[in-house]
Design an enzyme around this catalytic site. Structure first.
Site, PDB file in Angstrom:
ATOM      1  N   SER A 124       1.052  -1.279  -0.066  1.00  0.00           N
ATOM      2  CA  SER A 124      -0.001  -0.055  -0.090  1.00  0.00           C
ATOM      3  C   SER A 124       0.935   1.378   0.041  1.00  0.00           C
ATOM      4  CB  SER A 124      -0.920  -0.065   1.167  1.00  0.00           C
ATOM      5  OG  SER A 124      -1.413   1.225   1.633  1.00  0.00           O
ATOM      6  N   TYR A 148      -1.384  -0.633  10.878  1.00  0.00           N
ATOM      7  CA  TYR A 148      -1.957  -1.428   9.562  1.00  0.00           C
ATOM      8  C   TYR A 148      -0.751  -1.026   8.463  1.00  0.00           C
ATOM      9  CZ  TYR A 148      -3.697  -1.519   4.697  1.00  0.00           C
ATOM     10  OH  TYR A 148      -3.778  -1.822   3.500  1.00  0.00           O
ATOM     11  N   LYS A 152       2.263  -3.690   6.537  1.00  0.00           N
ATOM     12  CA  LYS A 152       2.739  -3.834   5.125  1.00  0.00           C
ATOM     13  C   LYS A 152       4.093  -3.835   5.099  1.00  0.00           C
ATOM     14  CE  LYS A 152      -1.394  -4.360   3.533  1.00  0.00           C
ATOM     15  NZ  LYS A 152      -1.812  -5.641   2.813  1.00  0.00           N
TER      16      LYS A 152
HETATM   17  P1  NAD Z   1     -10.926  -6.750   1.422  1.00  0.00           P
HETATM   18  O1  NAD Z   1     -11.482  -6.518   2.732  1.00  0.00           O
HETATM   19  O2  NAD Z   1     -12.345  -6.523   0.618  1.00  0.00           O
HETATM   20  O3  NAD Z   1     -10.470  -8.131   1.054  1.00  0.00           O
HETATM   21  C1  NAD Z   1      -9.416  -8.847   1.882  1.00  0.00           C
HETATM   22  C2  NAD Z   1      -9.918 -10.229   2.078  1.00  0.00           C
HETATM   23  O4  NAD Z   1      -9.279 -10.912   2.808  1.00  0.00           O
HETATM   24  C3  NAD Z   1     -11.495  -9.969   2.823  1.00  0.00           C
HETATM   25  O5  NAD Z   1     -12.199 -11.368   1.699  1.00  0.00           O
HETATM   26  C4  NAD Z   1     -11.087 -11.221   4.017  1.00  0.00           C
HETATM   27  O6  NAD Z   1     -12.175 -11.977   4.249  1.00  0.00           O
HETATM   28  C5  NAD Z   1      -9.953 -11.787   3.589  1.00  0.00           C
HETATM   29  N1  NAD Z   1      -9.179 -12.214   4.676  1.00  0.00           N
HETATM   30  C6  NAD Z   1      -8.601 -11.372   5.507  1.00  0.00           C
HETATM   31  N2  NAD Z   1      -7.820 -11.806   6.531  1.00  0.00           N
HETATM   32  C7  NAD Z   1      -7.704 -13.151   6.168  1.00  0.00           C
HETATM   33  C8  NAD Z   1      -7.382 -14.457   6.538  1.00  0.00           C
HETATM   34  N3  NAD Z   1      -6.596 -14.337   8.052  1.00  0.00           N
HETATM   35  N4  NAD Z   1      -7.448 -15.681   6.240  1.00  0.00           N
HETATM   36  C9  NAD Z   1      -8.117 -15.639   5.018  1.00  0.00           C
HETATM   37  N5  NAD Z   1      -8.857 -14.699   4.570  1.00  0.00           N
HETATM   38  C10 NAD Z   1      -8.496 -13.331   5.023  1.00  0.00           C
HETATM   39  O7  NAD Z   1      -9.817  -5.791   1.029  1.00  0.00           O
HETATM   40  P2  NAD Z   1      -9.310  -5.248  -0.469  1.00  0.00           P
HETATM   41  O8  NAD Z   1      -9.723  -3.864  -0.396  1.00  0.00           O
HETATM   42  O9  NAD Z   1      -9.749  -6.182  -1.513  1.00  0.00           O
HETATM   43  O10 NAD Z   1      -7.966  -5.106  -0.040  1.00  0.00           O
HETATM   44  C11 NAD Z   1      -6.853  -6.352  -0.683  1.00  0.00           C
HETATM   45  C12 NAD Z   1      -5.750  -6.015  -0.140  1.00  0.00           C
HETATM   46  O11 NAD Z   1      -5.092  -4.943  -0.901  1.00  0.00           O
HETATM   47  C13 NAD Z   1      -5.365  -5.931   1.057  1.00  0.00           C
HETATM   48  O12 NAD Z   1      -4.072  -6.814   1.520  1.00  0.00           O
HETATM   49  C14 NAD Z   1      -5.187  -4.534   1.681  1.00  0.00           C
HETATM   50  O13 NAD Z   1      -4.523  -4.323   2.717  1.00  0.00           O
HETATM   51  C15 NAD Z   1      -4.641  -4.009   0.228  1.00  0.00           C
HETATM   52  N6  NAD Z   1      -4.910  -2.574  -0.017  1.00  0.00           N
HETATM   53  C16 NAD Z   1      -6.059  -2.079  -0.092  1.00  0.00           C
HETATM   54  C17 NAD Z   1      -6.383  -0.805  -0.263  1.00  0.00           C
HETATM   55  C18 NAD Z   1      -7.745  -0.221  -0.726  1.00  0.00           C
HETATM   56  O14 NAD Z   1      -7.870   0.714  -0.915  1.00  0.00           O
HETATM   57  N7  NAD Z   1      -8.748  -1.176  -0.783  1.00  0.00           N
HETATM   58  C19 NAD Z   1      -5.009  -0.068  -0.872  1.00  0.00           C
HETATM   59  C20 NAD Z   1      -4.018  -0.383  -0.442  1.00  0.00           C
HETATM   60  C21 NAD Z   1      -3.507  -1.881  -0.218  1.00  0.00           C
HETATM   61  C1  UD1 Z   2      -7.583   5.352   3.559  1.00  0.00           C
HETATM   62  C2  UD1 Z   2      -6.542   4.744   4.583  1.00  0.00           C
HETATM   63  C3  UD1 Z   2      -5.618   3.741   4.039  1.00  0.00           C
HETATM   64  C4  UD1 Z   2      -6.269   3.043   2.713  1.00  0.00           C
HETATM   65  C5  UD1 Z   2      -6.998   3.969   2.023  1.00  0.00           C
HETATM   66  C6  UD1 Z   2      -7.878   2.881   0.992  1.00  0.00           C
HETATM   67  C7  UD1 Z   2      -6.762   6.234   6.429  1.00  0.00           C
HETATM   68  C8  UD1 Z   2      -6.172   7.123   7.294  1.00  0.00           C
HETATM   69  N1  UD1 Z   2      -6.205   5.589   5.537  1.00  0.00           N
HETATM   70  O1  UD1 Z   2      -6.526   6.331   2.700  1.00  0.00           O
HETATM   71  O2  UD1 Z   2      -4.807   3.146   4.748  1.00  0.00           O
HETATM   72  O3  UD1 Z   2      -5.160   2.188   2.199  1.00  0.00           O
HETATM   73  O4  UD1 Z   2      -8.188   4.383   2.689  1.00  0.00           O
HETATM   74  O5  UD1 Z   2      -8.570   1.906   1.650  1.00  0.00           O
HETATM   75  O6  UD1 Z   2      -7.917   5.671   6.996  1.00  0.00           O
HETATM   76  N2  UD1 Z   2     -12.565  11.824   2.758  1.00  0.00           N
HETATM   77  C9  UD1 Z   2     -13.517  12.840   3.137  1.00  0.00           C
HETATM   78  N3  UD1 Z   2     -14.732  12.332   3.524  1.00  0.00           N
HETATM   79  C10 UD1 Z   2     -14.970  11.079   3.881  1.00  0.00           C
HETATM   80  C11 UD1 Z   2     -13.874  10.106   3.416  1.00  0.00           C
HETATM   81  C12 UD1 Z   2     -12.770  10.729   3.068  1.00  0.00           C
HETATM   82  O7  UD1 Z   2     -13.347  14.168   2.865  1.00  0.00           O
HETATM   83  O8  UD1 Z   2     -16.217  10.511   4.036  1.00  0.00           O
HETATM   84  C13 UD1 Z   2     -11.098  12.327   2.434  1.00  0.00           C
HETATM   85  C14 UD1 Z   2      -9.853  12.122   3.240  1.00  0.00           C
HETATM   86  O9  UD1 Z   2      -9.740  12.967   4.123  1.00  0.00           O
HETATM   87  C15 UD1 Z   2      -8.970  12.009   1.880  1.00  0.00           C
HETATM   88  C16 UD1 Z   2      -9.742  11.497   0.630  1.00  0.00           C
HETATM   89  O10 UD1 Z   2     -11.011  11.913   1.024  1.00  0.00           O
HETATM   90  O11 UD1 Z   2      -8.245  13.098   1.680  1.00  0.00           O
HETATM   91  C17 UD1 Z   2      -9.613   9.906   0.792  1.00  0.00           C
HETATM   92  O12 UD1 Z   2      -9.840   9.266   1.653  1.00  0.00           O
HETATM   93  P1  UD1 Z   2      -9.953   7.831   1.868  1.00  0.00           P
HETATM   94  O13 UD1 Z   2     -10.778   7.064   0.616  1.00  0.00           O
HETATM   95  O14 UD1 Z   2     -10.216   7.233   3.264  1.00  0.00           O
HETATM   96  O15 UD1 Z   2      -8.550   7.265   1.419  1.00  0.00           O
HETATM   97  P2  UD1 Z   2      -7.003   7.393   2.218  1.00  0.00           P
HETATM   98  O16 UD1 Z   2      -7.284   8.709   3.335  1.00  0.00           O
HETATM   99  O17 UD1 Z   2      -5.847   7.788   1.011  1.00  0.00           O
END
Ligand code: NAD
Ligand code: UD1
Length: 337
Positions: A124, A148, A152
């Site tokens: 991330s 968190y 990573k």
């Molecule tokens: P998500 O929560 O939708 O998917 C994660 C999945 O992993 C879920 O289905 C959950 O049930 C499963 N899981 C969690 N712990 C587990 C375990 N111990 N054993 C088996 N299954 C387990 O999240 P996502 O948004 O799809 O994110 C996927 C990956 O990408 C994560 O590693 C997250 O940290 C990373 N990531 C996400 C974002 C984002 O914005 N969504 C940003 C940066 C990194």
């Molecule tokens: C957040 C998480 C980050 C995660 C990412 C995607 C935090 C501090 N960081 O990042 O770990 O990887 O989501 O899951 O939680 N915002 C608003 N109103 C809202 C929601 C968000 O103004 O209701 C703003 C936030 O202040 C930010 C932007 O929108 O400026 C994006 O927010 P968000 O979608 O939560 O992503 P990140 O903050 O980048």
């Protein structure tokens, strides 16, 4: 290849399962459904036109993970499974280190025992912490500022140490910026539990009338309109990058660490306007104070992903907003709709 996708029922994992199957891979999903629903599976199978084996297993159960790797003759693992809420990680750090770090070690040990030598890991932009840099390249110094993000960082280092010790093992570390949007069919998408933490799912729920208005967290940041800047990328582009990374590991037999973003930063107000324009509706919103822990700006330099993987994002903000809204409006209660 036979590919195990951990966390394959989740948001990014489910989209990636389809991208892998489109390239002809055989996919097995492993998930414990701690943050997802088994109801995604029949939808994935309908979209893929093929059955998808599902293993309901927790990563920390290394013996069962080993059995899955062997019985499905797995060649590569794409590892999404993790807990991902920053706020929750500050309240329950041990659960995060156990699930994310211990879970990954358990998976890597099972892979080592089963001689599975290809690995793609979901990292991330959080690993860059609160940074002053305008755009972030892969060698920007890393420092996470919450548990968190630290999971990573630790996992990245564990993977690098393992790669150094076993030169036959090849890994891709993919650092995602802000994935949004959904599959264009509107059949799969992001289904957060409870109140969404993130901007796009919250915007969608305001648009659907489920929430009254969007709170904009601060307009006193040193940015052109005062609201926070992020690099939003379409989840379909992100899903494709995983298939590209796997191709790279196979063809080059080298390790890889890349940022995945578009390279352009959008403010919260930009996102509101794009959502309104794409979907022809109004988003009631009000400015409130900053959210603790938020950073001003996060934006990728995606140059290395282009150079090594020939990967670039293809979708613009309007497409991200249109696809997110199609999913939300067709499935007001997510997978329970
Ligand atoms: P998500 O929560 O939708 O998917 C994660 C999945 O992993 C879920 O289905 C959950 O049930 C499963 N899981 C969690 N712990 C587990 C375990 N111990 N054993 C088996 N299954 C387990 O999240 P996502 O948004 O799809 O994110 C996927 C990956 O990408 C994560 O590693 C997250 O940290 C990373 N990531 C996400 C974002 C984002 O914005 N969504 C940003 C940066 C990194
Ligand atoms: C957040 C998480 C980050 C995660 C990412 C995607 C935090 C501090 N960081 O990042 O770990 O990887 O989501 O899951 O939680 N915002 C608003 N109103 C809202 C929601 C968000 O103004 O209701 C703003 C936030 O202040 C930010 C932007 O929108 O400026 C994006 O927010 P968000 O979608 O939560 O992503 P990140 O903050 O980048």
């Amino acid at each position: 290849m036979n590919i195990l996708v951990t966390g394959g029922a989740g948001y990014i994992g489910s989209h990636t399962v389809l991208a892998l199957m489109e390239r002809g891979h055989h996919v097995v999903v492993l998930d414990n459904f701690s943050n997802s629903s088994p109801k995604v599976m029949p939808r994935l199978e309908a979209l893929a036109g093929n059955p998808i084996p599902l293993c309901q297993v927790d990563l920390r159960d290394g013996d069962t993970v080993f059995d899955v790797l062997v019985s499905h003759k797995i060649d590569a693992v794409i590892h999404f499974a993790a807990l991902k809420a920053v706020g929750e990680s500050c309240e329950q750090p041990l659960q995060y280190f156990d699930n994310n770090v211990s879970g990954t070690i358990s998976l890597l040990l099972a892979m080592q025992k089963a001689n599975v030598l290809r690995f793609v890991f979901s990292s991330s932009a959080m690993v860059y912490g609160d940074t002053e840099h305008e755009t972030l390249s892969e060698n920007t110094p890393r420092s996470a500022n919450n548990p968190y993000g630290r999971t990573k960082l630790m996992i990245e280092e564990i993977i690098q140490d393992h790669c150094a010790a076993d030169t036959n093992f090849k890994a891709a570390i993919l650092r995602y910026f802000n994935p949004v949007g959904a599959h264009p069919s509107g059949m799969i998408g992001e289904d957060p539990r409870g109140t969404p933490n993130n901007l796009m799912p919250y915007l969608c729920q305001v648009a659907s009338g489920k929430r009254e208005k969007l709170s904009v967290f601060g307009n006193d940041y040193p940015t052109p309109d005062g609201t926070g800047l992020r690099d939003y990328l379409h989840v379909m582009d992100l899903a494709r990058a995983h298939a590209d990374a796997l191709d790279y590991l196979q063809s080059q037999s080298k390790n890889l660490t890349v940022n995945l973003g578009t390279g352009s930063a959008s403010s919260v107000l930009d996102m509101i306007h794009a959502f309104e324009q794409a979907n022809k509706l109004k988003i009631p919103h009000e400015i409130i104070g900053r959210r603790p822990g938020d950073v001003t700006r996060l934006c990728a330099d995606p140059g290395l992903a282009k150079e090594l993987l020939s990967w670039e994002s293809r979708h613009d903000l309007l497409q991200m907003c249109a696809d997110a809204w199609r999913w939300q409006s067709k499935n007001p209660e997510g997978y329970n709709s």
